[in-house]
Design a protein around this motif. Structure first.
Motif, short mmCIF file in Angstrom:
data_model
loop_
_atom_site.label_atom_id
_atom_site.label_comp_id
_atom_site.label_asym_id
_atom_site.label_seq_id
_atom_site.Cartn_x
_atom_site.Cartn_y
_atom_site.Cartn_z
N GLU A 369 16.67 17.92 5.63
CA GLU A 369 15.33 18.06 5.06
C GLU A 369 14.31 17.13 5.70
O GLU A 369 13.12 17.41 5.70
N SER A 370 14.76 16.01 6.22
CA SER A 370 13.86 15.01 6.79
C SER A 370 13.39 15.45 8.17
O SER A 370 14.19 15.72 9.06
N LYS A 371 12.06 15.50 8.36
CA LYS A 371 11.49 16.06 9.58
C LYS A 371 10.93 15.03 10.55
O LYS A 371 10.68 15.34 11.71
N TYR A 372 10.71 13.79 10.08
CA TYR A 372 10.13 12.77 10.95
C TYR A 372 10.51 11.39 10.40
O TYR A 372 11.02 11.30 9.27
N PRO A 373 10.32 10.31 11.16
CA PRO A 373 10.73 8.98 10.70
C PRO A 373 10.14 8.62 9.35
O PRO A 373 8.97 8.87 9.09
N TRP A 374 10.97 8.05 8.49
CA TRP A 374 10.59 7.60 7.14
C TRP A 374 10.21 8.76 6.21
O TRP A 374 9.63 8.55 5.14
N ASP A 375 10.57 9.98 6.59
CA ASP A 375 10.36 11.14 5.72
C ASP A 375 11.58 11.24 4.80
O ASP A 375 12.49 12.04 5.03
N TYR A 376 11.58 10.43 3.74
CA TYR A 376 12.78 10.23 2.94
C TYR A 376 12.73 10.81 1.54
O TYR A 376 13.78 11.09 0.96
N PHE A 377 11.54 10.97 0.96
CA PHE A 377 11.45 11.36 -0.45
C PHE A 377 10.83 12.74 -0.62
O PHE A 377 9.87 13.10 0.09
#
Length: 405
Positions: A369-377
């Motif tokens: 689900e995470s698409k880019y750095p720090w895309d965590y929530f």
């Protein structure tokens, strides 16, 4: 307007300006960031909290009422006597007007008492105990970002509603962990669940084996982790090594921040629910501010660091509105002004010093689900303050009118 009238008006304006400037004690507004530079909560507070405070000063314009603003900082090392000593020295001889952050509830309570005696402002972003706005409340104290009641009523409520009824709680053995465990217990039992056991561990523990074994043998559906920072990371990592989730139990981190997820990795943290006061990726303004923060720190801001920024900015706005840095006048202005900054919109301060703000229930994304750095929530829902703030009817704060209880 004639020349003479213009001169009189100009003179009057200058006198008003000089009068306003004269209301700043020591000809400087000094704010102290009392924080954790190298301990268990350093990643989510520490140097990042200092940067956040400095960014608030820059946004405000570097001066207030014509006087310079200075940020100073110190490491309390999670030692209550050291934190209290720093606060007393800052207030008494260091010309510090306000102290912010203070991750560690025991130290926060000690500083609250000193601030009340000294008639100085203190704003808590890192501390979580509800005692700060209950029996130990102060007219000069403001609980800014979160408290244990908010975390429990966000995360634990969601887990219980999704069927997680039987709990075992692993809590840190100091004021924050004790209060968080208590609040979580109340939420779970109110939702029809049961607490099968609670254990407490010392701060900054490296080996959770004995506590995880007790949780595993309890047969609880949910293992609640009621600690913070590195303790949370270590407990969750070792829970994975113990096979806690593989055996069918679920983990509920009662406080989990973006830095913790970054350290754990999405493989380990995915699917975990948490409650947060802010998130860097909410909109264009939060992204712009957070990218500036990242340029200085190498990471995105935690909700505690975002709270330091917001508290400092609001404090400076209150000084400007009051025309003075006198603590009584500033505290009154802080309670009157709405709180608006990059992360907070239309919040307000209650009689007991608690900031009434929206919180957010979030879920940690999977690696896919995470698409880019720090895309965590993923933000699941916004939670209004009525659901995450202890009702005044339950308050033990002496400043709360009897009619509100």
């Amino acid at each position: 307007m004639g020349k003479k009238m213009k001169q009189l008006a100009l003179a009057g304006s200058m006198m008003l300006c000089m009068s306003a400037q004269a209301q700043v004690s020591d000809d400087i507004v000094k704010i102290g960031v009392l924080t954790d530079m190298a301990g268990v909560t350093a990643d989510v507070t520490g140097k990042g909290s200092v940067v956040a405070a400095q960014m608030a000063v820059q946004e405000f314009g570097q001066t207030v009422l014509g006087k310079p603003i200075e940020i100073v900082s110190a490491d309390h090392q999670h030692k209550t006597d050291l934190g209290a000593s720093i606060a007393r020295q800052w207030y008494d001889t260091g010309k510090v007007d306000a102290i912010v952050d203070i991750p560690n509830s025991s130290i926060a309570l000690a500083v609250q008492r000193i601030a009340k005696q000294s008639k100085k402002i203190v704003m808590f972003s890192g501390a979580g105990t509800t005692a700060l706005t209950n029996d130990q409340c102060s007219p000069y104290g403001f609980h800014w970002t979160y408290d244990t009641y908010a975390l429990a009523h966000g995360t634990a409520s969601a887990v219980v509603q999704n069927g997680g009824k039987d709990w075992f709680i692993i809590a840190s053995d100091y004021a924050f962990g004790a209060q968080l465990a208590k609040d979580t217990t109340q939420v779970v039992t109110a939702g029809g669940g049961k607490i099968l056991g609670t254990v407490r561990h010392p701060l900054n523990l490296s080996d959770f084996a004995s506590f995880l074994l007790q949780a595993q043998t309890s047969g609880a559906q949910v293992v609640g982790i009621a600690n913070a920072g590195n303790d949370t990371i270590t407990a969750i990592k070792q829970a994975g090594e113990f096979g806690i989730t593989q055996s069918g139990q679920s983990l509920a981190a009662m406080i989990l921040m973006i830095d913790d997820v970054h350290s754990l990795g999405l493989d380990v943290a995915q699917g975990t629910y948490l409650t947060t006061a802010s998130y860097w990726d909410m909109d264009d303004k939060t992204r712009e501010w957070s990218n500036k923060f990242m340029q200085q720190t190498g990471k995105m801001p935690s909700m505690l660091q975002a709270g330091v920024y917001g508290s400092v900015l609001h404090y400076l706005k209150a000084i400007k509105a009051a025309g003075s840095d006198d603590a009584d006048q500033v505290a009154a202005a802080m309670r009157t002004l709405p709180i608006n900054d990059v992360f907070t919109h239309g919040a307000k301060i209650r009689e007991d010093g608690r900031v009434l703000r929206d919180m957010y229930l979030a879920r940690v994304k999977s690696p896919a689900e995470s698409k880019y750095p720090w895309d965590y929530f993923t933000i699941v829902q916004k939670i209004p303050p009525e659901q995450t703030t202890m009702p005044l009817s339950q308050s033990t704060c002496p400043m709360v009118p009897a009619a509100s209880k």
